[in-house]
Design an enzyme around this catalytic site. Structure first.
Site, PDB file in Angstrom:
ATOM      1  N   LYS A  19       0.847  -1.213   0.000  1.00 44.37           N
ATOM      2  CA  LYS A  19       0.000   0.000   0.000  1.00 44.37           C
ATOM      3  C   LYS A  19       0.871   1.247   0.000  1.00 44.37           C
ATOM      4  O   LYS A  19       2.046   1.227   0.399  1.00 44.37           O
ATOM      5  CB  LYS A  19      -0.944   0.026   1.205  1.00 44.37           C
ATOM      6  CG  LYS A  19      -0.290   0.017   2.592  1.00 44.37           C
ATOM      7  CD  LYS A  19       0.036   1.371   3.176  1.00 44.37           C
ATOM      8  CE  LYS A  19       0.529   1.289   4.622  1.00 44.37           C
ATOM      9  NZ  LYS A  19       1.262   2.459   5.093  1.00 44.37           N
ATOM     10  N   ASP A 143      -2.716  -2.690  10.090  1.00 39.81           N
ATOM     11  CA  ASP A 143      -2.867  -2.580   8.635  1.00 39.81           C
ATOM     12  C   ASP A 143      -3.325  -3.879   7.976  1.00 39.81           C
ATOM     13  O   ASP A 143      -3.566  -3.901   6.761  1.00 39.81           O
ATOM     14  CB  ASP A 143      -1.539  -2.163   7.983  1.00 39.81           C
ATOM     15  CG  ASP A 143      -1.168  -0.721   8.294  1.00 39.81           C
ATOM     16  OD1 ASP A 143      -2.043   0.030   8.765  1.00 39.81           O
ATOM     17  OD2 ASP A 143       0.002  -0.360   8.061  1.00 39.81           O
TER      18      ASP A 143
HETATM   19  P1  ATP Z   1       3.692  -0.450   7.770  1.00 39.46           P
HETATM   20  O1  ATP Z   1       3.466   0.309   6.529  1.00 39.46           O
HETATM   21  O2  ATP Z   1       2.555  -1.441   8.068  1.00 39.46           O
HETATM   22  O3  ATP Z   1       4.088   0.366   8.953  1.00 39.46           O
HETATM   23  P2  ATP Z   1       6.466  -1.153   7.387  1.00 39.46           P
HETATM   24  O4  ATP Z   1       6.862  -1.142   5.951  1.00 39.46           O
HETATM   25  O5  ATP Z   1       6.807   0.077   8.167  1.00 39.46           O
HETATM   26  O6  ATP Z   1       4.918  -1.455   7.454  1.00 39.46           O
HETATM   27  P3  ATP Z   1       7.287  -3.870   7.663  1.00 39.46           P
HETATM   28  O7  ATP Z   1       8.381  -3.931   6.656  1.00 39.46           O
HETATM   29  O8  ATP Z   1       5.984  -4.474   7.304  1.00 39.46           O
HETATM   30  O9  ATP Z   1       7.101  -2.359   8.121  1.00 39.46           O
HETATM   31  O10 ATP Z   1       7.791  -4.534   9.039  1.00 39.46           O
HETATM   32  C1  ATP Z   1       8.750  -3.888   9.836  1.00 39.46           C
HETATM   33  C2  ATP Z   1       9.364  -4.779  10.915  1.00 39.46           C
HETATM   34  O11 ATP Z   1       8.534  -5.889  11.257  1.00 39.46           O
HETATM   35  C3  ATP Z   1      10.695  -5.333  10.459  1.00 39.46           C
HETATM   36  O12 ATP Z   1      11.681  -4.769  11.280  1.00 39.46           O
HETATM   37  C4  ATP Z   1      10.603  -6.839  10.613  1.00 39.46           C
HETATM   38  O13 ATP Z   1      11.667  -7.373  11.371  1.00 39.46           O
HETATM   39  C5  ATP Z   1       9.285  -7.105  11.317  1.00 39.46           C
HETATM   40  N1  ATP Z   1       8.526  -8.158  10.606  1.00 39.46           N
HETATM   41  C6  ATP Z   1       7.846  -9.152  11.172  1.00 39.46           C
HETATM   42  N2  ATP Z   1       7.251  -9.926  10.239  1.00 39.46           N
HETATM   43  C7  ATP Z   1       7.556  -9.411   9.049  1.00 39.46           C
HETATM   44  C8  ATP Z   1       7.242  -9.762   7.712  1.00 39.46           C
HETATM   45  N3  ATP Z   1       6.476 -10.829   7.421  1.00 39.46           N
HETATM   46  N4  ATP Z   1       7.732  -8.983   6.728  1.00 39.46           N
HETATM   47  C9  ATP Z   1       8.477  -7.884   7.019  1.00 39.46           C
HETATM   48  N5  ATP Z   1       8.824  -7.506   8.258  1.00 39.46           N
HETATM   49  C10 ATP Z   1       8.365  -8.253   9.275  1.00 39.46           C
END
Ligand code: ATP
Length: 310
Positions: A19, A143
């Site tokens: 997203k 989310d």
């Molecule tokens: P959002 O937009 O929902 O805030 P994001 O892009 O900031 O997502 P993600 O990359 O989804 O963050 O996840 C961040 C943290 O979560 C990472 O530091 C990772 O170690 C942990 N994590 C746990 N499960 C997962 C997964 N399936 N994929 C990615 N990161 C994960």
């Protein structure tokens, strides 16, 4: 005539989209310390590919990714929540091909959890509704319900109030992920310290979406977490995007990915081309009206494949 024997599904593959935040505003803080939000989220055509196979135990593998597959993984947590909710005494062998960058603000972890829930529902014939899957997903992350439903949605409360919105007008997003990701808790802590002067206009964004007005939507966009963000790359990336004619350029979610909105695919590709010279991961993406969905069912290893169009 003999009826063909119906074998149980052995494996299910789901595509779950990333997203972008068209808007993100912070409207307050609850007594227990959660930030209340008001934002428009848009699913885009960058997909996590999640395959779930029948198994006795619970295993999560992420080939080629540095993200670990243990109990802290959102995919693992989603599977545990699904089995707890349904009472099914079963397991899953989960393989995730990650396409969405980590710590990008593009909900990659949430997409993985959403994909696991949709896949398990199909694999074990649980027949849970999308709403029930969203309720289970909300236990894993705020989310996750959006990743299940996809499309365009307005999300409020602590991320738990989700209303589908009219489709985003036809456009292209040039998206750029810097080398360093951002930790979501750190992004919110810095916002608490520094606040924001620039905020989106969510009512104007709602009106622009209803009218299919891309210029109006872009004028209303904004991200309250951007000014206080620890990422040093927002300014330089936005400058390149604007120079190529982006109608709006901003960070998504808590960062670190930054995107520009274009009414011309050619201009979006030119921006991506220039950014790819300095940043490791850049894409040209477009809005999609879908969330996590089944791509393929396999009845037995290697045979009876059913492929659905992407
Ligand atoms: P959002 O937009 O929902 O805030 P994001 O892009 O900031 O997502 P993600 O990359 O989804 O963050 O996840 C961040 C943290 O979560 C990472 O530091 C990772 O170690 C942990 N994590 C746990 N499960 C997962 C997964 N399936 N994929 C990615 N990161 C994960």
């Amino acid at each position: 005539m003999t009826q063909p024997v119906k074998r149980p599904t052995h494996a299910v593959t789901v595509l779950a989209p990333a997203k972008l935040n068209l808007t993100l505003d912070i409207t307050g803080v609850t007594p227990d310390g959660y930030h209340t939000l008001d934002m428009f989220m848009q699913a885009v055509n960058l997909y996590e590919r999640i395959t779930v196979e029948r198994s006795r135990g619970l295993t999560v593998l992420l080939p080629g990714s540095r993200v670990r597959g243990g109990p802290h993984n959102t995919a693992y947590q989603a599977a545990v929540a699904f089995f707890r909710h349904t009472g099914l005494l079963a397991g899953a062998f989960i393989t995730i091909r990650k396409a969405v960058p980590v710590r990008a603000g593009m909900a990659g972890g949430s997409a993985d959890a959403a994909g696991v829930l949709v896949a398990l529902n199909e694999l074990y014939g649980a027949r849970l509704s999308r709403e029930e899957l969203c309720d289970i997903g909300a236990q894993v992350g705020a989310d996750v319900p959006f990743s299940i439903l996809g499309g365009t949605a307005r999300v409020q409360g602590i991320g738990d109030v989700l209303r589908p919105a009219p489709c985003c007008p036809r456009c292209w997003f040039a998206v750029c992920m810097p080398a360093m990701g951002v930790s979501t808790p750190q992004a919110y802590a810095l916002y608490d310290q520094y606040g924001a002067r620039m905020r989106p206009d969510n009512e104007a964004a709602a009106a622009a979406l209803a009218a299919g007005d891309l210029a109006g939507l872009c004028a209303a966009m904004g991200n309250a977490l951007q000014e206080s963000s620890p990422s040093r790359e927002n300014g330089p990336i936005c400058a390149v995007l604007r120079r190529h004619g982006a109608l709006a350029a901003q960070m998504t979610g808590s960062g670190a990915a930054v995107f520009g909105v274009f009414d011309s695919e050619h201009a979006a590709r030119a921006a991506r081309e220039e950014l790819a010279g300095s940043y490791p991961q850049c894409w040209v993406l477009h809005p999609v009206p879908v969330g996590a969905r089944v791509l393929r069912r396999r009845e037995k290893r290697g045979c009876n494949r059913q492929q659905h169009p992407v």
